[in-house]
Design a protein around this motif. Structure first.
Motif, PDB file in Angstrom:
ATOM      1  N   ALA A  60       0.826  -1.216   0.000  1.00 56.74           N
ATOM      2  CA  ALA A  60       0.000   0.000   0.000  1.00 56.74           C
ATOM      3  C   ALA A  60       0.852   1.255   0.000  1.00 56.74           C
ATOM      4  O   ALA A  60       0.503   2.253  -0.628  1.00 56.74           O
ATOM      5  N   SER A  61       1.998   1.226   0.693  1.00 58.49           N
ATOM      6  CA  SER A  61       2.852   2.404   0.765  1.00 58.49           C
ATOM      7  C   SER A  61       3.627   2.645  -0.531  1.00 58.49           C
ATOM      8  O   SER A  61       4.290   3.673  -0.667  1.00 58.49           O
ATOM      9  N   HIS A  62       3.524   1.717  -1.473  1.00 54.09           N
ATOM     10  CA  HIS A  62       4.208   1.869  -2.766  1.00 54.09           C
ATOM     11  C   HIS A  62       3.221   1.860  -3.938  1.00 54.09           C
ATOM     12  O   HIS A  62       3.625   1.728  -5.092  1.00 54.09           O
ATOM     13  N   ALA A  63       1.944   2.055  -3.645  1.00 48.46           N
ATOM     14  CA  ALA A  63       0.911   2.020  -4.687  1.00 48.46           C
ATOM     15  C   ALA A  63       1.017   3.158  -5.688  1.00 48.46           C
ATOM     16  O   ALA A  63       0.424   3.086  -6.767  1.00 48.46           O
ATOM     17  N   PHE A  64       1.767   4.206  -5.354  1.00 50.84           N
ATOM     18  CA  PHE A  64       1.889   5.365  -6.237  1.00 50.84           C
ATOM     19  C   PHE A  64       3.252   5.383  -6.938  1.00 50.84           C
ATOM     20  O   PHE A  64       3.567   6.309  -7.675  1.00 50.84           O
ATOM     21  N   ASP A  65       4.059   4.340  -6.751  1.00 46.92           N
ATOM     22  CA  ASP A  65       5.401   4.300  -7.336  1.00 46.92           C
ATOM     23  C   ASP A  65       5.383   4.350  -8.859  1.00 46.92           C
ATOM     24  O   ASP A  65       6.370   4.739  -9.475  1.00 46.92           O
ATOM     25  N   PHE A  66       4.259   3.995  -9.488  1.00 43.32           N
ATOM     26  CA  PHE A  66       4.196   4.033 -10.950  1.00 43.32           C
ATOM     27  C   PHE A  66       4.396   5.447 -11.495  1.00 43.32           C
ATOM     28  O   PHE A  66       4.698   5.631 -12.672  1.00 43.32           O
ATOM     29  N   TRP A  67       4.250   6.456 -10.637  1.00 44.82           N
ATOM     30  CA  TRP A  67       4.373   7.848 -11.063  1.00 44.82           C
ATOM     31  C   TRP A  67       5.815   8.356 -10.971  1.00 44.82           C
ATOM     32  O   TRP A  67       6.138   9.423 -11.476  1.00 44.82           O
ATOM     33  N   ILE A  68       6.699   7.590 -10.356  1.00 47.82           N
ATOM     34  CA  ILE A  68       8.090   8.020 -10.172  1.00 47.82           C
ATOM     35  C   ILE A  68       8.789   8.060 -11.530  1.00 47.82           C
ATOM     36  O   ILE A  68       8.678   7.135 -12.325  1.00 47.82           O
ATOM     37  N   GLY A  69       9.497   9.152 -11.790  1.00 51.28           N
ATOM     38  CA  GLY A  69      10.254   9.290 -13.032  1.00 51.28           C
ATOM     39  C   GLY A  69      10.424  10.742 -13.419  1.00 51.28           C
ATOM     40  O   GLY A  69       9.961  11.651 -12.725  1.00 51.28           O
ATOM     41  N   VAL A  70      11.086  10.948 -14.526  1.00 49.33           N
ATOM     42  CA  VAL A  70      11.233  12.278 -15.113  1.00 49.33           C
ATOM     43  C   VAL A  70      10.376  12.262 -16.368  1.00 49.33           C
ATOM     44  O   VAL A  70      10.538  11.391 -17.235  1.00 49.33           O
ATOM     45  N   TRP A  71       9.439  13.218 -16.447  1.00 49.66           N
ATOM     46  CA  TRP A  71       8.387  13.159 -17.450  1.00 49.66           C
ATOM     47  C   TRP A  71       8.298  14.420 -18.308  1.00 49.66           C
ATOM     48  O   TRP A  71       8.496  15.517 -17.808  1.00 49.66           O
ATOM     49  N   ASN A  72       7.920  14.232 -19.563  1.00 44.69           N
ATOM     50  CA  ASN A  72       7.434  15.300 -20.430  1.00 44.69           C
ATOM     51  C   ASN A  72       5.924  15.140 -20.425  1.00 44.69           C
ATOM     52  O   ASN A  72       5.409  14.020 -20.555  1.00 44.69           O
ATOM     53  N   VAL A  73       5.209  16.233 -20.280  1.00 44.21           N
ATOM     54  CA  VAL A  73       3.755  16.171 -20.138  1.00 44.21           C
ATOM     55  C   VAL A  73       3.103  16.901 -21.304  1.00 44.21           C
ATOM     56  O   VAL A  73       3.468  18.040 -21.622  1.00 44.21           O
ATOM     57  N   THR A  74       2.135  16.236 -21.936  1.00 42.16           N
ATOM     58  CA  THR A  74       1.412  16.815 -23.066  1.00 42.16           C
ATOM     59  C   THR A  74      -0.082  16.879 -22.754  1.00 42.16           C
ATOM     60  O   THR A  74      -0.593  16.136 -21.920  1.00 42.16           O
ATOM     61  N   ASP A  75      -0.772  17.760 -23.477  1.00 45.41           N
ATOM     62  CA  ASP A  75      -2.231  17.824 -23.365  1.00 45.41           C
ATOM     63  C   ASP A  75      -2.836  16.819 -24.352  1.00 45.41           C
ATOM     64  O   ASP A  75      -2.094  16.145 -25.083  1.00 45.41           O
ATOM     65  N   PRO A  76      -4.168  16.693 -24.399  1.00 45.61           N
ATOM     66  CA  PRO A  76      -4.783  15.699 -25.288  1.00 45.61           C
ATOM     67  C   PRO A  76      -4.468  15.899 -26.780  1.00 45.61           C
ATOM     68  O   PRO A  76      -4.578  14.958 -27.557  1.00 45.61           O
ATOM     69  N   THR A  77      -4.045  17.096 -27.190  1.00 50.37           N
ATOM     70  CA  THR A  77      -3.694  17.332 -28.596  1.00 50.37           C
ATOM     71  C   THR A  77      -2.241  16.969 -28.889  1.00 50.37           C
ATOM     72  O   THR A  77      -1.801  17.027 -30.032  1.00 50.37           O
ATOM     73  N   GLY A  78      -1.454  16.634 -27.854  1.00 44.49           N
ATOM     74  CA  GLY A  78      -0.047  16.291 -28.023  1.00 44.49           C
ATOM     75  C   GLY A  78       0.901  17.451 -27.802  1.00 44.49           C
ATOM     76  O   GLY A  78       2.116  17.298 -27.896  1.00 44.49           O
ATOM     77  N   LYS A  79       0.360  18.622 -27.467  1.00 44.59           N
ATOM     78  CA  LYS A  79       1.188  19.803 -27.208  1.00 44.59           C
ATOM     79  C   LYS A  79       1.858  19.677 -25.838  1.00 44.59           C
ATOM     80  O   LYS A  79       1.206  19.369 -24.842  1.00 44.59           O
ATOM     81  N   THR A  80       3.164  19.954 -25.782  1.00 43.93           N
ATOM     82  CA  THR A  80       3.888  19.910 -24.512  1.00 43.93           C
ATOM     83  C   THR A  80       3.387  21.030 -23.608  1.00 43.93           C
ATOM     84  O   THR A  80       3.360  22.190 -24.009  1.00 43.93           O
ATOM     85  N   VAL A  81       2.989  20.662 -22.387  1.00 42.84           N
ATOM     86  CA  VAL A  81       2.502  21.645 -21.427  1.00 42.84           C
ATOM     87  C   VAL A  81       3.430  21.792 -20.225  1.00 42.84           C
ATOM     88  O   VAL A  81       3.274  22.720 -19.439  1.00 42.84           O
ATOM     89  N   GLY A  82       4.382  20.861 -20.081  1.00 44.77           N
ATOM     90  CA  GLY A  82       5.298  20.982 -18.963  1.00 44.77           C
ATOM     91  C   GLY A  82       6.173  19.762 -18.775  1.00 44.77           C
ATOM     92  O   GLY A  82       6.161  18.821 -19.586  1.00 44.77           O
ATOM     93  N   HIS A  83       6.914  19.810 -17.690  1.00 45.87           N
ATOM     94  CA  HIS A  83       7.841  18.738 -17.323  1.00 45.87           C
ATOM     95  C   HIS A  83       7.685  18.502 -15.823  1.00 45.87           C
ATOM     96  O   HIS A  83       7.453  19.436 -15.058  1.00 45.87           O
ATOM     97  N   SER A  84       7.842  17.251 -15.438  1.00 44.85           N
ATOM     98  CA  SER A  84       7.683  16.926 -14.034  1.00 44.85           C
ATOM     99  C   SER A  84       8.742  15.899 -13.623  1.00 44.85           C
ATOM    100  O   SER A  84       9.048  14.974 -14.385  1.00 44.85           O
ATOM    101  N   ARG A  85       9.283  16.095 -12.431  1.00 44.83           N
ATOM    102  CA  ARG A  85      10.228  15.145 -11.848  1.00 44.83           C
ATOM    103  C   ARG A  85       9.583  14.598 -10.582  1.00 44.83           C
ATOM    104  O   ARG A  85       9.308  15.353  -9.646  1.00 44.83           O
TER     105      ARG A  85
END
Length: 167
Positions: free
Chosen positions: A34-59
């Motif tokens: 349970a304490s690792h249920a959110f581990d799938f979100w760990i990483g360095v990410w490029n984030v796009t909107d539904p049209t594929g446009k880059t909206v940001g970056h997240s670590r």
């Protein structure tokens, strides 16, 4: 003449310090699934909107010996924010505390629902925020933020982003 070893032992004995009194590192406290249920979100990410446009970056990083996850968001327009996410074994729920550079604060609570992580704010008399993170088969993660102005009867999309691992 007293040997250095004997002198050291005499000093330890005089101060009451014993080998058994030396501090030890406690075992990790976040070993449950349970304490690792959110581990799938760990990483360095490029984030796009539904049209594929880059909206940001997240670590997203595992911190505090795996007991928490920190998020560092930077939007394309320069908007920045940080969140801390953790499993609370006492309440059996996940919590997120978000703050951004504009002074906005959000507190969310929830947990896994049908393979997604769903966290929502405590409703005010009418307003409630709900954010759902869904891991996809291609290792991307969809984040859908919705808001309700009628206590949860109807929902409006605030943000819909697709997180893809940065190359």
């Amino acid at each position: 003449m007293i040997s250095p070893r004997a002198l050291g032992l005499a000093v330890l004995a005089a101060t009451g310090v014993h080998a058994a009194d030396t501090p030890s590192v406690p075992p990790p406290g976040c070993t449950s699934a349970a304490s690792h249920a959110f581990d799938f979100w760990i990483g360095v990410w490029n984030v796009t909107d539904p049209t594929g446009k880059t909206v940001g970056h997240s670590r997203i990083e595992s911190i505090l010996s795996g007991c928490s996850i920190s998020e560092h968001w930077e939007g394309r327009s320069g908007f920045t924010g940080v969140s801390y996410n953790a499993w609370d074994a006492k309440t059996k729920s996940w919590h997120q505390f978000w703050v951004d550079a504009q002074g906005n604060v959000a507190r969310l609570q929830g947990g896994p629902v049908n393979g997604s992580m769903v966290l929502q704010s405590s409703p005010s008399p009418t307003h409630v925020d709900r954010i759902t993170w869904t891991p996809n088969a291609d290792s991307s993660v969809r984040q859908l933020w919705e808001a309700s102005e009628d206590g949860g009867k109807a929902w409006k999309t605030v943000f819909d982003g697709l997180y893809r691992k940065a190359g």
